[in-house]
Design a protein around this motif. Sequence first.
Motif, PDB file in Angstrom:
ATOM      1  N   PRO A  19       0.810  -1.231   0.000  1.00 21.57           N
ATOM      2  CA  PRO A  19       0.000   0.000   0.000  1.00 21.57           C
ATOM      3  C   PRO A  19       0.835   1.269   0.000  1.00 21.57           C
ATOM      4  O   PRO A  19       0.470   2.261  -0.643  1.00 21.57           O
ATOM      5  CB  PRO A  19      -0.812  -0.105   1.292  1.00 21.57           C
ATOM      6  CG  PRO A  19      -0.832  -1.560   1.620  1.00 21.57           C
ATOM      7  CD  PRO A  19       0.444  -2.143   1.097  1.00 21.57           C
ATOM      8  N   ASP A  20       1.987   1.258   0.706  1.00 19.92           N
ATOM      9  CA  ASP A  20       2.827   2.462   0.720  1.00 19.92           C
ATOM     10  C   ASP A  20       3.341   2.778  -0.681  1.00 19.92           C
ATOM     11  O   ASP A  20       3.436   3.942  -1.070  1.00 19.92           O
ATOM     12  CB  ASP A  20       4.025   2.265   1.656  1.00 19.92           C
ATOM     13  CG  ASP A  20       3.584   2.267   3.110  1.00 19.92           C
ATOM     14  OD1 ASP A  20       2.440   2.698   3.359  1.00 19.92           O
ATOM     15  OD2 ASP A  20       4.372   1.826   3.950  1.00 19.92           O
ATOM     16  N   VAL A  21       3.672   1.728  -1.420  1.00 18.20           N
ATOM     17  CA  VAL A  21       4.179   1.943  -2.780  1.00 18.20           C
ATOM     18  C   VAL A  21       3.026   2.341  -3.699  1.00 18.20           C
ATOM     19  O   VAL A  21       3.162   3.241  -4.526  1.00 18.20           O
ATOM     20  CB  VAL A  21       4.901   0.672  -3.295  1.00 18.20           C
ATOM     21  CG1 VAL A  21       5.478   0.931  -4.690  1.00 18.20           C
ATOM     22  CG2 VAL A  21       6.008   0.263  -2.337  1.00 18.20           C
ATOM     23  N   LEU A  22       1.880   1.701  -3.532  1.00 21.22           N
ATOM     24  CA  LEU A  22       0.701   2.054  -4.335  1.00 21.22           C
ATOM     25  C   LEU A  22       0.426   3.552  -4.264  1.00 21.22           C
ATOM     26  O   LEU A  22       0.137   4.198  -5.262  1.00 21.22           O
ATOM     27  CB  LEU A  22      -0.549   1.300  -3.833  1.00 21.22           C
ATOM     28  CG  LEU A  22      -0.623  -0.215  -4.039  1.00 21.22           C
ATOM     29  CD1 LEU A  22      -2.041  -0.700  -3.736  1.00 21.22           C
ATOM     30  CD2 LEU A  22      -0.203  -0.621  -5.435  1.00 21.22           C
ATOM     31  N   ARG A  23       0.556   4.080  -3.054  1.00 19.08           N
ATOM     32  CA  ARG A  23       0.256   5.489  -2.843  1.00 19.08           C
ATOM     33  C   ARG A  23       1.119   6.397  -3.723  1.00 19.08           C
ATOM     34  O   ARG A  23       0.655   7.408  -4.229  1.00 19.08           O
ATOM     35  CB  ARG A  23       0.473   5.822  -1.367  1.00 19.08           C
ATOM     36  CG  ARG A  23      -0.270   7.035  -0.942  1.00 19.08           C
ATOM     37  CD  ARG A  23      -0.101   7.370   0.534  1.00 19.08           C
ATOM     38  NE  ARG A  23      -0.709   8.672   0.737  1.00 19.08           N
ATOM     39  CZ  ARG A  23      -2.013   8.851   0.900  1.00 19.08           C
ATOM     40  NH1 ARG A  23      -2.831   7.827   0.936  1.00 19.08           N
ATOM     41  NH2 ARG A  23      -2.493  10.073   1.029  1.00 19.08           N
ATOM     42  N   GLY A  24       2.358   6.007  -3.920  1.00 21.05           N
ATOM     43  CA  GLY A  24       3.286   6.794  -4.734  1.00 21.05           C
ATOM     44  C   GLY A  24       2.932   6.789  -6.210  1.00 21.05           C
ATOM     45  O   GLY A  24       3.451   7.599  -6.979  1.00 21.05           O
ATOM     46  N   TRP A  35      -8.422  11.448  -7.046  1.00 15.52           N
ATOM     47  CA  TRP A  35      -7.671  10.205  -7.268  1.00 15.52           C
ATOM     48  C   TRP A  35      -8.039   9.226  -6.170  1.00 15.52           C
ATOM     49  O   TRP A  35      -8.665   9.583  -5.174  1.00 15.52           O
ATOM     50  CB  TRP A  35      -6.161  10.464  -7.287  1.00 15.52           C
ATOM     51  CG  TRP A  35      -5.633  11.125  -6.045  1.00 15.52           C
ATOM     52  CD1 TRP A  35      -5.527  12.467  -5.820  1.00 15.52           C
ATOM     53  CD2 TRP A  35      -5.162  10.489  -4.852  1.00 15.52           C
ATOM     54  NE1 TRP A  35      -5.026  12.712  -4.571  1.00 15.52           N
ATOM     55  CE2 TRP A  35      -4.785  11.516  -3.951  1.00 15.52           C
ATOM     56  CE3 TRP A  35      -5.008   9.158  -4.454  1.00 15.52           C
ATOM     57  CZ2 TRP A  35      -4.267  11.249  -2.691  1.00 15.52           C
ATOM     58  CZ3 TRP A  35      -4.489   8.881  -3.189  1.00 15.52           C
ATOM     59  CH2 TRP A  35      -4.132   9.923  -2.313  1.00 15.52           C
ATOM     60  N   THR A  36      -7.651   8.000  -6.373  1.00 13.58           N
ATOM     61  CA  THR A  36      -7.892   6.969  -5.370  1.00 13.58           C
ATOM     62  C   THR A  36      -6.689   6.022  -5.388  1.00 13.58           C
ATOM     63  O   THR A  36      -5.806   6.171  -6.241  1.00 13.58           O
ATOM     64  CB  THR A  36      -9.204   6.222  -5.688  1.00 13.58           C
ATOM     65  OG1 THR A  36      -9.471   5.268  -4.666  1.00 13.58           O
ATOM     66  CG2 THR A  36      -9.107   5.486  -7.021  1.00 13.58           C
ATOM     67  N   LEU A  37      -6.626   5.081  -4.441  1.00 21.67           N
ATOM     68  CA  LEU A  37      -5.538   4.102  -4.518  1.00 21.67           C
ATOM     69  C   LEU A  37      -5.868   3.066  -5.590  1.00 21.67           C
ATOM     70  O   LEU A  37      -7.016   2.629  -5.695  1.00 21.67           O
ATOM     71  CB  LEU A  37      -5.362   3.390  -3.175  1.00 21.67           C
ATOM     72  CG  LEU A  37      -4.621   4.148  -2.085  1.00 21.67           C
ATOM     73  CD1 LEU A  37      -4.378   3.218  -0.889  1.00 21.67           C
ATOM     74  CD2 LEU A  37      -3.281   4.690  -2.590  1.00 21.67           C
ATOM     75  N   PRO A  38      -4.868   2.685  -6.393  1.00 22.23           N
ATOM     76  CA  PRO A  38      -5.138   1.631  -7.389  1.00 22.23           C
ATOM     77  C   PRO A  38      -5.272   0.270  -6.706  1.00 22.23           C
ATOM     78  O   PRO A  38      -4.821   0.083  -5.570  1.00 22.23           O
ATOM     79  CB  PRO A  38      -3.897   1.667  -8.282  1.00 22.23           C
ATOM     80  CG  PRO A  38      -2.823   2.274  -7.454  1.00 22.23           C
ATOM     81  CD  PRO A  38      -3.490   3.201  -6.469  1.00 22.23           C
ATOM     82  N   GLU A  39      -5.894  -0.642  -7.397  1.00 19.79           N
ATOM     83  CA  GLU A  39      -6.015  -2.024  -6.906  1.00 19.79           C
ATOM     84  C   GLU A  39      -4.624  -2.654  -6.850  1.00 19.79           C
ATOM     85  O   GLU A  39      -4.281  -3.346  -5.902  1.00 19.79           O
ATOM     86  CB  GLU A  39      -6.911  -2.800  -7.893  1.00 19.79           C
ATOM     87  CG  GLU A  39      -7.370  -4.143  -7.436  1.00 19.79           C
ATOM     88  CD  GLU A  39      -8.335  -4.047  -6.258  1.00 19.79           C
ATOM     89  OE1 GLU A  39      -8.968  -2.988  -6.086  1.00 19.79           O
ATOM     90  OE2 GLU A  39      -8.433  -5.032  -5.505  1.00 19.79           O
ATOM     91  N   VAL A  40      -3.860  -2.388  -7.881  1.00 17.32           N
ATOM     92  CA  VAL A  40      -2.525  -2.968  -7.987  1.00 17.32           C
ATOM     93  C   VAL A  40      -1.722  -2.103  -8.962  1.00 17.32           C
ATOM     94  O   VAL A  40      -2.306  -1.441  -9.824  1.00 17.32           O
ATOM     95  CB  VAL A  40      -2.601  -4.443  -8.461  1.00 17.32           C
ATOM     96  CG1 VAL A  40      -3.289  -4.545  -9.815  1.00 17.32           C
ATOM     97  CG2 VAL A  40      -1.229  -5.101  -8.543  1.00 17.32           C
ATOM     98  N   VAL A  41      -0.405  -2.094  -8.763  1.00 17.33           N
ATOM     99  CA  VAL A  41       0.488  -1.416  -9.708  1.00 17.33           C
ATOM    100  C   VAL A  41       1.294  -2.478 -10.442  1.00 17.33           C
ATOM    101  O   VAL A  41       1.729  -3.462  -9.832  1.00 17.33           O
ATOM    102  CB  VAL A  41       1.432  -0.439  -8.964  1.00 17.33           C
ATOM    103  CG1 VAL A  41       2.600  -0.015  -9.861  1.00 17.33           C
ATOM    104  CG2 VAL A  41       0.656   0.788  -8.489  1.00 17.33           C
ATOM    105  N   VAL A  42       1.432  -2.316 -11.752  1.00 13.95           N
ATOM    106  CA  VAL A  42       2.315  -3.217 -12.506  1.00 13.95           C
ATOM    107  C   VAL A  42       3.424  -2.389 -13.122  1.00 13.95           C
ATOM    108  O   VAL A  42       3.216  -1.255 -13.563  1.00 13.95           O
ATOM    109  CB  VAL A  42       1.555  -4.010 -13.591  1.00 13.95           C
ATOM    110  CG1 VAL A  42       0.561  -4.954 -12.963  1.00 13.95           C
ATOM    111  CG2 VAL A  42       0.863  -3.081 -14.582  1.00 13.95           C
TER     112      VAL A  42
END
Lengths: 460, 460
Positions: A19-24, A35-42
Amino acid sequence: MLIDDLQAVLPPEVLVRDPDVLRGFAHDEAEWAPWTLPEVVVRPRSAEHVQAVVRVCLKHGTPVVTRGAGTGLSGGANAVAGCVVLVTDRMTAIHEIDPVERLAVVGPGAVNDDLRTAAGEHGLWYPPDPASSPWSTIGGNVATNAGGVCCVKYGVTRDYVLGLQVVTGTGELVRLGRRTAKGVAGYDLAGLMVGSEGTLGVITEITVRLRGKRAPERTVAGYFDSTVAAGEAAAAIRAAGVVPSALELVDRHCLLAVDEWKNMGLSADAEVVLLGRSDAPGAAGEHEAAVMVECFEKAGATWAAQSTDQEEADALFAARRLAYPALERLGPVLTEDVCVPTHLVPEMLARIDLAAKRHNTHIANVAHIGDGNLHPLLSTPIGDEDARRRAQAAFDDIVADALALGGTVTGEHGVGLLKRPGLENELGPAVLAMHQAVKNALDPHGILNPGKVFAFHSVE
Amino acid sequence: MLIDDLQAVLPPEVLVRDPDVLRGFAHDEAEWAPWTLPEVVVRPRSAEHVQAVVRVCLKHGTPVVTRGAGTGLSGGANAVAGCVVLVTDRMTAIHEIDPVERLAVVGPGAVNDDLRTAAGEHGLWYPPDPASSPWSTIGGNVATNAGGVCCVKYGVTRDYVLGLQVVTGTGELVRLGRRTAKGVAGYDLAGLMVGSEGTLGVITEITVRLRGKRAPERTVAGYFDSTVAAGEAAAAIRAAGVVPSALELVDRHCLLAVDEWKNMGLSADAEVVLLGRSDAPGAAGEHEAAVMVECFEKAGATWAAQSTDQEEADALFAARRLAYPALERLGPVLTEDVCVPTHLVPEMLARIDLAAKRHNTHIANVAHIGDGNLHPLLSTPIGDEDARRRAQAAFDDIVADALALGGTVTGEHGVGLLKRPGLENELGPAVLAMHQAVKNALDPHGILNPGKVFAFHSVE
C-alpha cells in the motif's frame, strides 16, 4: 480474481501490492484532481508484459491507467476506482539512434533528457523540451503531446513522432506509423494516439524523428513593468518576422520563489522578465537578437540587452523551469495552460490580472509567450480552504476568457480531469460525439484510462 | 428520388447531370484504376451546400465521392456505382491571410499555387508543393496529405494543417483543430482527417500554418551514369548532415520526354540527373551547396556544379515537374510512389531496374530522393494490352520490394484504389481492423468514398 490472473502471466517483481508503494503511483502532479488508490500497480519490462496486463484487464473489465514519471499537470494519470496502474518506469531503453535516417527508437519510460543526451552523442537533437524534461518520459510526452520552450520554432512532440508500438483496447500488439521520412498508407493512427492521454492504447515503443544539432543560442532579456507590456513586446517580435528559438515570460513572483529556494541571486527588479533566444547561425542570429532587444525597448522595457554571460543566461532559463516546483513549496498550486492567438496575449494577460483581483487569488505567471501558451500559477496558502475555492473560481474564469478569445483550454498539458469541463465547452456536442465514437471504436470495452479527457460511456 | 431531394435543397446551377460533363468528373489521373459514371455531380458553393448534399445522401444511402481538381494518382476520386461526385471547384476562396498569426483560411477548392501566391504578398510562404501545384487544390492536398519537392526540409501537408471545417459522415458541420500555435484539447481529429482520402468527412474549409519567406535558393546539379550512383550521392549528403531544401532525381527518359514536348534544350548526356537546392542564407547556403557538389563527385558524378544560371536551374526543376504529363503523352503511365529508408534508396533503385528487366517494362524514374520517396513511372505503348499486364506485374514487384526493405507502399500519393492490396500487406489484419473501426465510428452509414483506401463493410 484479477490478482491471481495477473500473477499467472507476469513475473512476481512486476506486480506491486504494498500500500505504501501504491500510494506513490496514485496520482500525478495535478493539485485538486480526484484520485484513489489503485487495486494494484504493474511495472512491466516488455511489450509482452503490457499486452498480458491489458488482456487480463479486458477479461475482468478492469480500468488500466498508464503513467510514466507522473509529472503530468492535469490528473490524466490519476488512479480510478479498482484500476491497475501500469507504470512504464522499467521500459527505459533507448533501443536505437540511427544517425543516417535521423531517428531514435525508445521505450515509453525513457526520460526526455536522456534521449536528448543520447541523440547529442551522434550530433543529433531531439527538440521537444517540456519543463519536466529531467524527469518526464517520452511515453508520457507522447500521451500528452508535450510541448516546451523550443516549440515556438521547432514544434511539439506530435511533430517528432514517426511510429508507435501500441497495445490496443482489444489487447492486440500493433505497430502504427513508419520509419520512413514520408508515408500516407492509411489513417494517421500513430498521430491519433499522440495526445490521447492513454485512452486509446498503451504505448510500448516510440520511434521519433531527430534533427541535426543546432548553432549555439544567443540570449536576450528584457525587464518590464507589466505583463501586458511584455505581451506587446512578444507580439512585436512576431510582427517583425523573427521566429525565436525560445521566447519565455517569467514574472517577479516566480523569480522570487526560485531565488528563495535556490538562492540563485536572480534580479527581481522588474515585474516581468522576457527571455528570448536565437539559434540562427552567424550574422542571422546576431540580427535576430538585435531585433528582439529593439522590440523589447519599443514596448517599454525598463532594461533590455543581449546577454554576454552564458551562465547568467542559463540561470534565467533554469529559473523558468523551476518556477512550478518553487511555487509548490509554498502551498498548493493550480497550474493553468490556456493558449490564445498570439496577438491576443496582452489581452489575455490583462484578463488573468483581473481574475486574480476579482477572486483575491495569488497568480504568478510563466508563459511560452511566443506561442501564446500561458501558464498562470494559482497558489494558495497551505490549509486555506477558502483560498482554494477562490482559486478554483479564478481558474474557471481564465478558461472561459481563453475560449472567448478564440483560444484553447489546454496548449500542452492535456485535459486529464482538470480540463474536462473546459473541453466540453471548447468542442461542443457534435465534436464530443466524434470523440466518443472514436473511443468506442478503439477501446470498445472502455478499459483504457476511463473518465479521462471526457466522460465516457461504453457501448457495451 | 435522390435527384428530387437534391433539387429541393440546392440551387439549380449546383447540380450537373449532362452526361458529357459527368464524364469529366468520373475519375482522377490514376491509370487503370476502375471507375464508373456518377449518378450526378454537385458543385457546391458553401459548407451549407455540402452539408445539404451529405444529408440527402445519408437519407438515400448514396455514396459521396469528393474531389478537387482530380489530379490524384491513385484513383481516390474515382466515381463508384450510383454515387454523387462532390466537386469543390467553386469553393476556391482564400478567406484570410493573417500575417501576425501566420496562418491562412481557405476553401477546399483553392489551388495550391494560388495560396502560395497570396501568402507571398504578405511576406509569407506555404511550403507543401506537389508537382501538381498549378492545378491541385488544398482540399485534395489535405485529403491525400500531399508532399512535394520541399518536404525533405519542410515536411508535408500534415505539418501545416491547423484546423478544418468538415461535414461528418452523420451530416454534422463541425470545426476540428484550432487557430492557436499549440493545442491539445481532445483527440487530434483534424490530423486524422488529413490523408483519409474523403472516407471520414468532407472538408469545407482549411486553416493552414504559414512560414516566413525564405532566402533565395542555390541550385546544384550532378550527372550520373546510373540511378544507383545517384542514390549513393543522396545518401552521402544525408550522412554529411546537410538538409537540402530540395533533392530530386530525374532520369534521362524523363528529360527526353519533356524535351520532346517542350523543347527546353535539356541535356540528356547523363543517365540520371540529381538536382539539389539550399535555401540556407548567406555563407551557410554556400557551404551546403559546396558539400552537395562534393558528395555528387565522390559518388562518381560525371559532372557536378553549382548552377550560376537561375533560368537553367529553374528549367531543370520545371522538367522535374513536367515529367509525368510528358510521359503520359506517349502512352498510359502507371505511377509508383513507394518510400523507403533513405540509406536503402540505392538498393530500391537497383530493384526497380531489375523489375523493369524482369517484366520487359519501360520504367522512367523521378524521385524525391532526399526523402527516399521514389516515383518509378511505368509506361506502355498505347493499345498494347500485353505491355499493360507486364507493367502491372512490375508494379506489384516494386510494391513488394519496398515493403521488404521496411518501406511504405505510398509516400505521398495516397492509397485510393491502386494501393489497396499493398496497404493490406503493409498494415496487417489487426491495424486494418482498427481502420475499419474508425471508419465505422465516423461514417457509420458508410457513404463517404466507400471502397477507397481499404475494403469497407458497414456495420449497418
